[in-house]
Design a protein around this motif. Structure first.
Motif, PDB file in Angstrom:
ATOM      1  N   LEU A 178      -4.182   1.980 -12.562  1.00 40.86           N
ATOM      2  CA  LEU A 178      -4.511   3.097 -11.668  1.00 40.86           C
ATOM      3  C   LEU A 178      -5.666   2.734 -10.741  1.00 40.86           C
ATOM      4  O   LEU A 178      -5.675   3.123  -9.563  1.00 40.86           O
ATOM      5  CB  LEU A 178      -4.859   4.339 -12.496  1.00 40.86           C
ATOM      6  N   LEU A 179      -6.650   1.998 -11.282  1.00 43.78           N
ATOM      7  CA  LEU A 179      -7.746   1.548 -10.425  1.00 43.78           C
ATOM      8  C   LEU A 179      -7.230   0.611  -9.333  1.00 43.78           C
ATOM      9  O   LEU A 179      -7.693   0.667  -8.187  1.00 43.78           O
ATOM     10  CB  LEU A 179      -8.801   0.838 -11.283  1.00 43.78           C
ATOM     11  N   TRP A 180      -6.258  -0.235  -9.686  1.00 45.37           N
ATOM     12  CA  TRP A 180      -5.640  -1.123  -8.685  1.00 45.37           C
ATOM     13  C   TRP A 180      -4.944  -0.310  -7.601  1.00 45.37           C
ATOM     14  O   TRP A 180      -5.041  -0.624  -6.404  1.00 45.37           O
ATOM     15  CB  TRP A 180      -4.657  -2.051  -9.384  1.00 45.37           C
ATOM     16  N   LEU A 181      -4.239   0.764  -7.997  1.00 43.96           N
ATOM     17  CA  LEU A 181      -3.577   1.625  -7.014  1.00 43.96           C
ATOM     18  C   LEU A 181      -4.590   2.287  -6.086  1.00 43.96           C
ATOM     19  O   LEU A 181      -4.266   2.610  -4.930  1.00 43.96           O
ATOM     20  CB  LEU A 181      -2.758   2.708  -7.726  1.00 43.96           C
ATOM     21  N   LEU A 182      -5.803   2.511  -6.574  1.00 42.24           N
ATOM     22  CA  LEU A 182      -6.822   3.167  -5.766  1.00 42.24           C
ATOM     23  C   LEU A 182      -7.554   2.184  -4.851  1.00 42.24           C
ATOM     24  O   LEU A 182      -7.845   2.484  -3.688  1.00 42.24           O
ATOM     25  CB  LEU A 182      -7.824   3.865  -6.693  1.00 42.24           C
ATOM     26  N   VAL A 183      -7.834   0.971  -5.354  1.00 35.42           N
ATOM     27  CA  VAL A 183      -8.652   0.000  -4.619  1.00 35.42           C
ATOM     28  C   VAL A 183      -7.810  -0.845  -3.668  1.00 35.42           C
ATOM     29  O   VAL A 183      -8.202  -1.082  -2.516  1.00 35.42           O
ATOM     30  CB  VAL A 183      -9.423  -0.897  -5.607  1.00 35.42           C
ATOM     31  N   ALA A 191      -8.085 -15.717   2.848  1.00 38.16           N
ATOM     32  CA  ALA A 191      -7.802 -14.299   2.642  1.00 38.16           C
ATOM     33  C   ALA A 191      -6.756 -14.105   1.558  1.00 38.16           C
ATOM     34  O   ALA A 191      -6.856 -13.181   0.733  1.00 38.16           O
ATOM     35  CB  ALA A 191      -7.328 -13.671   3.956  1.00 38.16           C
ATOM     36  N   LEU A 192      -5.740 -14.981   1.536  1.00 37.25           N
ATOM     37  CA  LEU A 192      -4.716 -14.885   0.501  1.00 37.25           C
ATOM     38  C   LEU A 192      -5.321 -15.138  -0.874  1.00 37.25           C
ATOM     39  O   LEU A 192      -4.988 -14.437  -1.851  1.00 37.25           O
ATOM     40  CB  LEU A 192      -3.589 -15.884   0.789  1.00 37.25           C
ATOM     41  N   ARG A 193      -6.220 -16.129  -0.963  1.00 36.59           N
ATOM     42  CA  ARG A 193      -6.869 -16.399  -2.244  1.00 36.59           C
ATOM     43  C   ARG A 193      -7.740 -15.215  -2.675  1.00 36.59           C
ATOM     44  O   ARG A 193      -7.791 -14.852  -3.856  1.00 36.59           O
ATOM     45  CB  ARG A 193      -7.714 -17.663  -2.150  1.00 36.59           C
ATOM     46  N   ALA A 194      -8.432 -14.603  -1.717  1.00 36.78           N
ATOM     47  CA  ALA A 194      -9.279 -13.451  -2.042  1.00 36.78           C
ATOM     48  C   ALA A 194      -8.426 -12.277  -2.533  1.00 36.78           C
ATOM     49  O   ALA A 194      -8.795 -11.577  -3.488  1.00 36.78           O
ATOM     50  CB  ALA A 194     -10.099 -13.043  -0.817  1.00 36.78           C
ATOM     51  N   ALA A 242       0.825  -1.213   0.000  1.00 42.12           N
ATOM     52  CA  ALA A 242       0.000   0.000   0.000  1.00 42.12           C
ATOM     53  C   ALA A 242       0.859   1.263   0.000  1.00 42.12           C
ATOM     54  O   ALA A 242       0.452   2.293  -0.567  1.00 42.12           O
ATOM     55  CB  ALA A 242      -0.934  -0.002   1.208  1.00 42.12           C
ATOM     56  N   VAL A 243       2.037   1.200   0.616  1.00 45.30           N
ATOM     57  CA  VAL A 243       2.887   2.408   0.685  1.00 45.30           C
ATOM     58  C   VAL A 243       3.369   2.817  -0.710  1.00 45.30           C
ATOM     59  O   VAL A 243       3.119   3.959  -1.149  1.00 45.30           O
ATOM     60  CB  VAL A 243       4.066   2.173   1.645  1.00 45.30           C
ATOM     61  N   PRO A 244       4.068   1.943  -1.477  1.00 40.48           N
ATOM     62  CA  PRO A 244       4.461   2.360  -2.828  1.00 40.48           C
ATOM     63  C   PRO A 244       3.265   2.589  -3.742  1.00 40.48           C
ATOM     64  O   PRO A 244       3.344   3.431  -4.661  1.00 40.48           O
ATOM     65  CB  PRO A 244       5.321   1.197  -3.330  1.00 40.48           C
ATOM     66  N   GLN A 245       2.143   1.892  -3.485  1.00 40.05           N
ATOM     67  CA  GLN A 245       0.957   2.124  -4.312  1.00 40.05           C
ATOM     68  C   GLN A 245       0.461   3.560  -4.170  1.00 40.05           C
ATOM     69  O   GLN A 245       0.175   4.240  -5.165  1.00 40.05           O
ATOM     70  CB  GLN A 245      -0.148   1.136  -3.924  1.00 40.05           C
ATOM     71  N   LEU A 246       0.366   4.032  -2.939  1.00 45.46           N
ATOM     72  CA  LEU A 246      -0.123   5.392  -2.719  1.00 45.46           C
ATOM     73  C   LEU A 246       0.864   6.424  -3.242  1.00 45.46           C
ATOM     74  O   LEU A 246       0.462   7.470  -3.789  1.00 45.46           O
ATOM     75  CB  LEU A 246      -0.397   5.611  -1.227  1.00 45.46           C
ATOM     76  N   VAL A 249      -9.114  -2.007   0.040  1.00 45.03           N
ATOM     77  CA  VAL A 249      -9.720  -3.338   0.120  1.00 45.03           C
ATOM     78  C   VAL A 249      -8.643  -4.403   0.306  1.00 45.03           C
ATOM     79  O   VAL A 249      -8.730  -5.265   1.194  1.00 45.03           O
ATOM     80  CB  VAL A 249     -10.553  -3.619  -1.146  1.00 45.03           C
ATOM     81  N   GLY A 250      -7.608  -4.354  -0.545  1.00 47.83           N
ATOM     82  CA  GLY A 250      -6.547  -5.355  -0.447  1.00 47.83           C
ATOM     83  C   GLY A 250      -5.821  -5.302   0.883  1.00 47.83           C
ATOM     84  O   GLY A 250      -5.496  -6.343   1.467  1.00 47.83           O
ATOM     85  N   PHE A 251      -5.547  -4.092   1.365  1.00 41.53           N
ATOM     86  CA  PHE A 251      -4.879  -3.947   2.657  1.00 41.53           C
ATOM     87  C   PHE A 251      -5.703  -4.587   3.771  1.00 41.53           C
ATOM     88  O   PHE A 251      -5.174  -5.317   4.625  1.00 41.53           O
ATOM     89  CB  PHE A 251      -4.645  -2.464   2.947  1.00 41.53           C
ATOM     90  N   THR A 252      -7.009  -4.336   3.755  1.00 35.06           N
ATOM     91  CA  THR A 252      -7.881  -4.887   4.804  1.00 35.06           C
ATOM     92  C   THR A 252      -7.896  -6.410   4.758  1.00 35.06           C
ATOM     93  O   THR A 252      -7.751  -7.082   5.780  1.00 35.06           O
ATOM     94  CB  THR A 252      -9.301  -4.335   4.641  1.00 35.06           C
TER      95      THR A 252
END
Length: 457
Positions: A137-142, A215-218, A51-55, A146-149
């Protein structure tokens, strides 16, 4: 309750081995199941840390896009998007390594880099017109939300279970500092309540481990939905592949027809003409042998010389079709023999642990041969360096000369012929030839090596 949650951990791993992606009854080994659950739990924070490099990259992309109107953005967008693609590529590799899920690159090929603002603008246009860039870009936003959680929940649950186990020692300091003294539905106000809460620590830990593989699969499913190619992109890729195969097939047929015409012409104008002349000379010598033996001997000597010339021409023709040294000794020795006949000073270095299939070997041999011929005719070079090696499933050759440079595939048929020859086998040719030299031709052919090396390098 502890037994039921342990069974849940085991059953999760029975269904899917997240390391290999294979279905099987691995849960029969509780230690293996537990190890897989622990690995999945620990991998969550690694994915959450993205999430850090993504943001940071999302911020950089936003700034670059805002500066497009000023022209500066055209210089900033390409490197920013390439950095985003690098991070997305890392996530794809982690998906393949940790979950056994292959996520293919969805990107359209970029135009070759050109110097100056015009080249940067062309690459910027190509990037912005690629739907995969916007999905990144959508991946960087979502994903940072969601992925972090999803990634951090299993470890958080495990940590909460550890907290429950430690409550008999920690509840009093927590209460003294005004902290939360509730654990699940238990209000911890004394040692007895703390001991009761500690009984639930192990089940909570096991619950965290149980949900970790899911969770990893999700998380991987989320990444695949955003970073993988869409159905439309796959259709376009299939169309490009069909077009490429059609073009290379046409080139192969054209090259084969031209090669057959060359062989026919060489036979007709060379060896065949000499053989006809030899037959005529033998007929004349047969008539002269009794009345003019000296003339017959002279004709026979000429015929013998003509037969030697015809044999040499046939040998040269065979070498042009498939050199015997290539079949007998392999690519490295065949290229060395080729370089010995070059008028230039040529050095050869080779590191080939085996041999590819004969058509691939032949294609690269004749590509190197044509590159040496072009260097001798057009480059004004005195020295050429040839390197052969195999790396990452690709057979590679690099031909570098110290000539005047300026070679351009768009302005001549020689380099275009090289490209067509390699493209038949999905190979590529890269040309680097600044004015003043040196000129470097890099040829790559994807293939597998089968037999062991036939000569030392």
């Amino acid at each position: 309750m502890t037994s039921s949650i342990t069974t849940g951990v085991v059953n999760n791993v029975q269904n899917t081995d997240t390391t290999t992606g294979r279905t099987g009854r691995t849960g029969r080994d509780p230690l293996r199941a537990l190890g897989n659950a622990v690995r999945s739990t620990l991998r969550g924070p690694v994915l959450a840390a993205l999430a850090v490099p993504q943001l940071l990259l999302l911020t950089a992309a936003t700034v670059a896009a805002c500066l497009l109107g000023l022209g500066v953005g055209a210089l900033l967008v390409p490197p920013t998007v390439l950095a985003i693609r690098g991070l997305a590529g890392l996530r794809r590799r982690l998906a393949a390594r940790w979950s056994g899920v292959e996520i293919r690159d969805p990107y359209q090929p970029l135009p070759d880099a050109e110097p100056g603002f015009r080249g940067a603008w062309k690459r910027c246009q190509a990037i912005l017109s690629d739907q995969a860039s916007w999905r990144d870009l959508l991946w960087l936003l979502v994903d940072p939300v969601v992925g972090f959680t999803v990634a951090i929940i299993p470890l958080s649950v495990v940590a909460y279970g550890v907290l429950g186990l430690l409550l008999p020692q920690l509840w009093q300091p927590i209460a003294d500092h005004g902290g939360n003294t509730w654990y699940l539905w238990i209000h911890v106000t004394d040692s007895g309540a703390a001991g009761t809460a500690a009984l639930f620590g192990v089940p909570v830990m096991l619950a965290g481990l149980a949900i970790a593989p899911g969770a990893l699969r999700a998380h991987t499913a989320l990444a695949k939905s955003l970073l993988g190619p869409t159905a439309r992109a796959e259709a376009l890729a299939a169309e490009r592949k069909v077009a490429h195969l059609t073009e290379t097939r046409r080139d192969a047929l054209t090259t084969q027809a031209a090669e057959l015409r060359r062989i026919e012409r060489d036979l007709h104008d060379g060896a065949q003409a000499r053989l006809v002349a030899m037959g005529m000379n033998l007929g004349v010598a047969e008539r002269l042998v009794e009345r003019d033996p000296e003339a017959a001997k002279q004709l026979l000597a000429e015929t013998r010389q003509a037969s030697a010339s015809a044999l040499n021409e046939l040998r040269d023709l065979v070498r042009g079709i498939h050199p015997p040294v290539l079949a007998d000794r392999g690519l490295a020795d065949a290229v060395r023999a080729l370089c010995m006949d070059s008028p230039l000073n040529v050095t050869v270095s080779a590191d080939l642990p085996g041999r590819p299939e004969a058509p691939v070997e032949s294609a690269l041999y004749f590509a190197v041969s044509e590159a040496l011929t072009n260097a001798a005719k057009h480059s004004g070079a005195s020295h050429v360096d040839v390197q052969l090696w195999y790396e990452n499933g690709t057979l590679k050759a690099q031909v570098t000369d110290d000539g005047t440079g300026g070679a351009d595939p768009s302005r001549g048929t020689g380099l275009r012929g090289l490209e067509r020859r390699l493209a038949t086998f999905d190979g590529v040719l890269a040309v680097r030839s600044p004015l003043g030299g040196p000129t470097t031709l890099t040829m790559e052919l994807p293939c597998e090596l089968y037999s062991r090396r036939t000569s030392s390098s």
